[in-house]
Write an enzyme that holds these catalytic residues in place. Structure first.
Site, PDB file in Angstrom:
ATOM      1  N   CYS A 130       0.836  -1.206   0.000  1.00  0.00           N
ATOM      2  CA  CYS A 130       0.000   0.000   0.000  1.00  0.00           C
ATOM      3  C   CYS A 130       0.871   1.256   0.000  1.00  0.00           C
ATOM      4  O   CYS A 130       1.378   1.660   1.055  1.00  0.00           O
ATOM      5  CB  CYS A 130      -0.926  -0.018   1.215  1.00  0.00           C
ATOM      6  SG  CYS A 130      -1.927   1.466   1.327  1.00  0.00           S
ATOM      7  N   CYS A 133      -0.399   4.154   2.143  1.00  0.00           N
ATOM      8  CA  CYS A 133      -0.240   3.957   3.597  1.00  0.00           C
ATOM      9  C   CYS A 133       1.224   4.164   4.017  1.00  0.00           C
ATOM     10  O   CYS A 133       1.494   4.781   5.033  1.00  0.00           O
ATOM     11  CB  CYS A 133      -0.614   2.542   4.033  1.00  0.00           C
ATOM     12  SG  CYS A 133      -2.074   1.883   3.290  1.00  0.00           S
ATOM     13  N   ASP A 134       2.155   3.611   3.263  1.00  0.00           N
ATOM     14  CA  ASP A 134       3.540   3.507   3.730  1.00  0.00           C
ATOM     15  C   ASP A 134       4.525   4.384   2.965  1.00  0.00           C
ATOM     16  O   ASP A 134       5.704   4.455   3.328  1.00  0.00           O
ATOM     17  CB  ASP A 134       4.012   2.040   3.612  1.00  0.00           C
ATOM     18  CG  ASP A 134       3.174   1.107   4.467  1.00  0.00           C
ATOM     19  OD1 ASP A 134       2.658   1.568   5.501  1.00  0.00           O
ATOM     20  OD2 ASP A 134       3.027  -0.074   4.103  1.00  0.00           O
TER      21      ASP A 134
END
Ligand code: NAP
Length: 299
Positions: A130, A133-134
């Protein structure tokens, strides 16, 4: 005895709950992880009618609250098995057994893995599924992405604004992503395309330090990267139901636009159904259809 048990609290499942609760059916939603499904990882949803630029988290939270406020019971347990006893059905979780008259399966899909030997160990230590997200952990660093679909190209464009350099590695030399994304990709100077190639090895001690990339001719090269984003599609989460429910060769639950499975009173909604377009709008649409079909069955 519930009227409806919905398996999965993503957009499809929570939309089903809104419909079944508005029809005053006793409804339980069972969710293994957290509410929202895959959409929770999307930074900005730009193609959902009337809600441009809403974040995936806000969308999922509003949907969760809407379903809750209508009296939906939502319990965080993993469904491991379902059984059909004709007049009623049983849903077995890792903690309890529930009885219900109908079931809506809305379990969606999970990220496909590259299945490299140490892929699992490096999750959170360089390997991610992701980018939104990261991605921020890799500010100013060099990263790689494996994949050639919309997700991989969107990830590459997103990461190119954060990372120093992005290697986009794809197993073919043409992309299955939308033309607009492909055009944008070619305008980015810090994205390097590596086609006809696969990541075949992950190197590092505590965290990922480099990847080995192998091309179609078997030629390998090692590239130093701090992060590898794997964006090679998704696989449906249906393995706990496939003894009872018919699935296709890829594991998707076989059902047409009416969302009926092969078992009376069991329906499927969202990305785990056989269909050609898997989008947020088609997931919520399925949620409504499956719920209305379940309500008809109950009545
Ligand atoms: P996808 O469209 O299925 O693409 C997966 C990519 O990974 C393909 O390029 C595929 O290669 C490659 N791949 C698959 N298995 C592989 C393996 N074992 N090893 C190496 N490469 C592999 O998946 P997605 O990009 O996650 O998209 C999923 C769905 O969501 C699609 O319908 C997509 O259109 C949609 N989506 C839409 C948006 C948007 O509208 N903005 C954004 C993201 C996703 P091949 O091409 O060679 O098969």
């Amino acid at each position: 005895m519930y009227d409806v048990i919905i398996v999965g609290a993503g957009p499809a499942g929570l939309t089903s709950a809104i419909y079944t609760r508005r029809a005053e059916k006793k409804t339980l939603v069972l969710e293994a992880m957290s509410y929202g499904g895959q959409i929770i990882n999307t930074l900005s949803i730009d193609n959902y009618p009337v809600a441009p630029h809403i974040s995936g988290f806000d969308f999922a939270t509003k949907l969760y609250e809407q379903a809750k406020n209508l009296g939906t019971e939502i319990v965080f347990e993993e469904v491991v098995h379902i059984q059909d006893h004709n007049t009623y059905k049983e849903v077995i979780t890792n903690k309890n057994t529930y009885q219900t008259k109908t079931i809506i399966l809305a379990t969606g899909a999970k990220n496909r893995k590259l299945n490299l030997p140490n892929e699992k160990e490096f999750i959170g230590k360089g390997v991610s599924y992701c980018a939104t997200c990261d991605g921020s952990f890799y500010r100013g660093k060099e990263v790689a992405i494996q994949g050639g679909g919309n997700t991989a190209l969107e990830d590459a464009l997103y990461l190119s604004d954060i990372a120093k350099k992005v290697y986009l590695i794809h197993r073919r030399d043409t992309f299955r992503a939308d033309e607009t994304l492909i055009r944008q990709l070619h305008l980015k100077e810090n994205i390097e395309l590596i086609c006809n190639s696969m990541v075949t090895k992950l190197n590092g001690d505590e965290a990922l330090e480099s990847i080995v990339v192998t091309n179609h001719n078997g030629v390998t090269k090692t590239i130093a990267v701090a992060g590898l984003f794997i964006a090679i599609g998704r696989v449906p989460e249906t393995e706990n139901f496939n003894q009872l429910i018919h699935t296709d060769a890829s594991g998707y639950i076989v059902a047409g636009e009416d969302c009926h499975t092969n078992v009376d009173g069991i329906y499927v909604a969202g990305d785990s159904r056989t269909k050609s377009v898997r989008q947020l709008v088609t997931a919520t649409s399925d949620g409504a259809v499956a719920a209305i079909e379940a309500i008809r069955y109950l009545n």
